[in-house]
Write a protein that holds these residues in place. Structure first.
Motif, short mmCIF file in Angstrom:
data_model
loop_
_atom_site.label_atom_id
_atom_site.label_comp_id
_atom_site.label_asym_id
_atom_site.label_seq_id
_atom_site.Cartn_x
_atom_site.Cartn_y
_atom_site.Cartn_z
N ARG A 1 0.81 -1.22 0.00
CA ARG A 1 0.00 0.00 0.00
C ARG A 1 0.85 1.27 0.00
O ARG A 1 0.31 2.37 -0.19
CB ARG A 1 -0.92 0.01 1.22
CG ARG A 1 -1.93 -1.11 1.24
CD ARG A 1 -2.65 -1.19 2.58
NE ARG A 1 -3.44 0.02 2.85
CZ ARG A 1 -3.99 0.29 4.03
NH1 ARG A 1 -3.82 -0.54 5.05
NH2 ARG A 1 -4.69 1.41 4.19
N LEU A 2 2.14 1.14 0.21
CA LEU A 2 2.99 2.32 0.31
C LEU A 2 3.38 2.84 -1.07
O LEU A 2 3.75 2.06 -1.96
CB LEU A 2 4.25 2.00 1.13
CG LEU A 2 3.99 1.64 2.59
CD1 LEU A 2 5.28 1.25 3.29
CD2 LEU A 2 3.31 2.80 3.33
N GLU A 3 3.32 4.14 -1.23
CA GLU A 3 3.67 4.79 -2.51
C GLU A 3 5.17 5.03 -2.54
O GLU A 3 5.67 6.11 -2.26
CB GLU A 3 2.89 6.10 -2.64
CG GLU A 3 1.38 5.89 -2.70
CD GLU A 3 0.59 7.18 -2.58
OE1 GLU A 3 1.22 8.24 -2.33
OE2 GLU A 3 -0.64 7.13 -2.70
N SER A 4 5.88 3.96 -2.88
CA SER A 4 7.34 4.01 -2.83
C SER A 4 7.91 3.07 -3.88
O SER A 4 7.36 2.00 -4.13
CB SER A 4 7.82 3.59 -1.43
OG SER A 4 9.22 3.60 -1.35
N GLY A 5 9.01 3.49 -4.50
CA GLY A 5 9.66 2.64 -5.49
C GLY A 5 10.33 1.42 -4.90
O GLY A 5 10.53 0.42 -5.60
#
Length: 473
Positions: free
Chosen positions: A423-427
């Motif tokens: 769910r985390l907006e991270s590469g």
């Protein structure tokens, strides 16, 4: 050990055209390590000319030849780990163990992309209509300008040079002004490995901005690969817009570290120490915002406090020290100002908070509010800033509440931790571990943390362009 302090253009080390030099300072004691050549506009033009003249020949070189040269450079750096680490420590200030780890990591990019150089795939297939054969070829982008930061001066240089060279691109390397000696060491290793003249060039212009613009304005320059702050990255994207220069951007981060209920706190603290204190916190992947669940908050803070207090700090050349200096007094002052602002906003200074020259204590702040100045800012120093949370959904919302999206960390039981990670907006997301960097993995972010990927099989593609050729079926 001989330190190169000149420009490298068209296969030769040379001073700048006007003879100017700037000081490279050891942040631990403020002594002058070297005086490095300043590149003039003429020197920058010469570097572009040399790279352009060498481009066709290097692109035509057999992939195996490029591969073996990179492998030879790897062997040189691998055999000289301590020498390269000493250069890094002397101009960057980091702890010895961090410098050795970086030197080894830097060498691995040459080995990895030596292997990737001979594995560039294309495609050949019949069109759905049956009227043509589709050939998809991959060819070098061309002359590439590579701009690297001071925090990992060896690894960021090899992470760009290796895929560019493997792909068949000639290059101009522009290292940070604080750490040019490390870049010169890497370039010297390539020279010793047999690199043809003009394939790699090294320039250190002062002032930087106008000279970078000058090089980007040259039609021969087809690629920009930049690692640095998001603010500078935005400016460079504007600079590339007029000619639509191909760009790769590895920009800033503001990595959240989430400790979930039920987390193994021994594992969480050990991982948090790596995520926060690697390179003294001066890493775009460094854990910056600690979100710790109420059920484990107090014990996590107590353990983290004790662990931070046990870290020996001091000059990096003393191998017993695990926390070195910031790269400069100015950087140290930025860290100190962030801690002062946090305390003024109501945070509690549990440990540290003291500066001495370019050294800053391992510091622990509790009672930090989400959205506070220190929570919104990439700290780039040894400061752990803890936010307490009670609801996991709220922790995810807070973690994603940023313009950045490079790195994130989650500690907890595997199934819920992976669910949060997705769910985390991270590469990149590390689950129950404090380090993810690996030459074999794609490194990069989303949102305003960058464009493209470095490392992995994806890294070489940043320096290749697809060409479609249609043949009659």
């Amino acid at each position: 050990m001989t330190l190169r302090s000149d420009l490298f253009i068209d296969g030769k080390w040379r001073p700048g055209a006007d003879g100017g030099r700037f000081e490279v300072v050891d942040p631990a004691d403020q002594s002058t390590v070297a005086r490095f050549a300043i590149a003039t506009a003429g020197d920058c033009h010469d570097a572009v000319d040399a790279a352009a003249a060498a481009q066709d020949g290097w692109a035509a070189a057999p992939p195996r030849e490029r591969s073996e040269l990179l492998r030879a450079a790897y062997e040189i750096l691998a055999a000289e780990t301590d020498d390269l680490a000493e250069v890094i420590v002397r101009e960057n200030g980091k702890a010895w163990a961090d410098a050795v780890a970086e030197a080894r990591y830097a060498a691995e990019f040459f080995r990895w992309f030596a292997e990737e150089a001979v594995r560039v795939h294309g495609d050949y297939r019949l069109s759905p209509a049956g009227d043509k054969r589709i050939i998809v070829d991959r060819q070098p982008v061309g002359v590439s300008l590579l701009i690297t930061p001071w925090n990992f001066p060896a690894a960021m240089a090899t992470r760009k040079l290796a895929p560019a060279l493997a792909a068949g691109c000639t290059t101009i390397l522009k290292p940070a002004r604080e750490t040019p000696l490390t870049a010169a060491y890497v370039v010297e290793a390539l020279f010793r490995a047999g690199l043809p003249a003009g394939v790699v060039n090294l320039v250190t212009p002062v002032p930087t901005g106008p000279m970078v613009q000058l090089m980007l304005d040259r039609p021969e320059v087809r690629k920009l690969s930049f690692t640095g702050s998001t603010e500078v990255g935005r400016q460079l994207l504007h600079a590339c817009a007029d000619r639509v220069v191909n760009t790769s951007m590895e920009l800033g981060g503001n990595a959240p570290l989430i400790v979930l209920p039920g987390a193994d706190l021994g594992e969480a603290v050990a991982g948090a120490l790596l995520a926060k204190m690697r390179n003294g916190g001066s890493a775009c992947t460094s854990a910056n915002r600690f979100y710790v669940h109420d059920s484990v908050h107090d014990e996590f803070v107590a353990r983290m406090d004790a662990a931070l207090g046990a870290i020996p700090a001091g000059p990096g050349l003393d191998r017993a020290n695990e926390l070195g200096a910031c790269v400069s007094r100015a950087e140290c002052e930025k860290v100190a100002a962030l801690v002062d602002a946090a305390v003024a906003e109501g945070a509690t200074l549990r440990r540290g908070g003291r500066a001495a020259g370019a050294f800053y204590d391992a510091t622990l702040l509790t009672g930090v509010e989400h959205g506070s100045v220190i929570n919104r800012t990439e700290i780039f120093g040894p400061v752990t800033a803890v936010v307490r949370f009670t609801d996991v959904d709220e922790a995810v919302r807070m973690a994603n509440d940023t313009e950045f999206g490079l790195m994130a960390y989650v500690f907890g039981e595997e199934r819920p931790a992976v669910a949060v990670a997705r769910r985390l907006e991270s590469g990149m997301v590390a689950v129950n571990r404090g380090v993810v960097s690996d030459p074999a993995a794609p490194f990069g972010g989303v949102k305003q943390s960058g464009l493209g990927r470095e490392g992995g099989t994806e890294g070489i593609l940043e320096f290749l362009e697809e060409k479609y050729i249609a043949l009659t079926a």
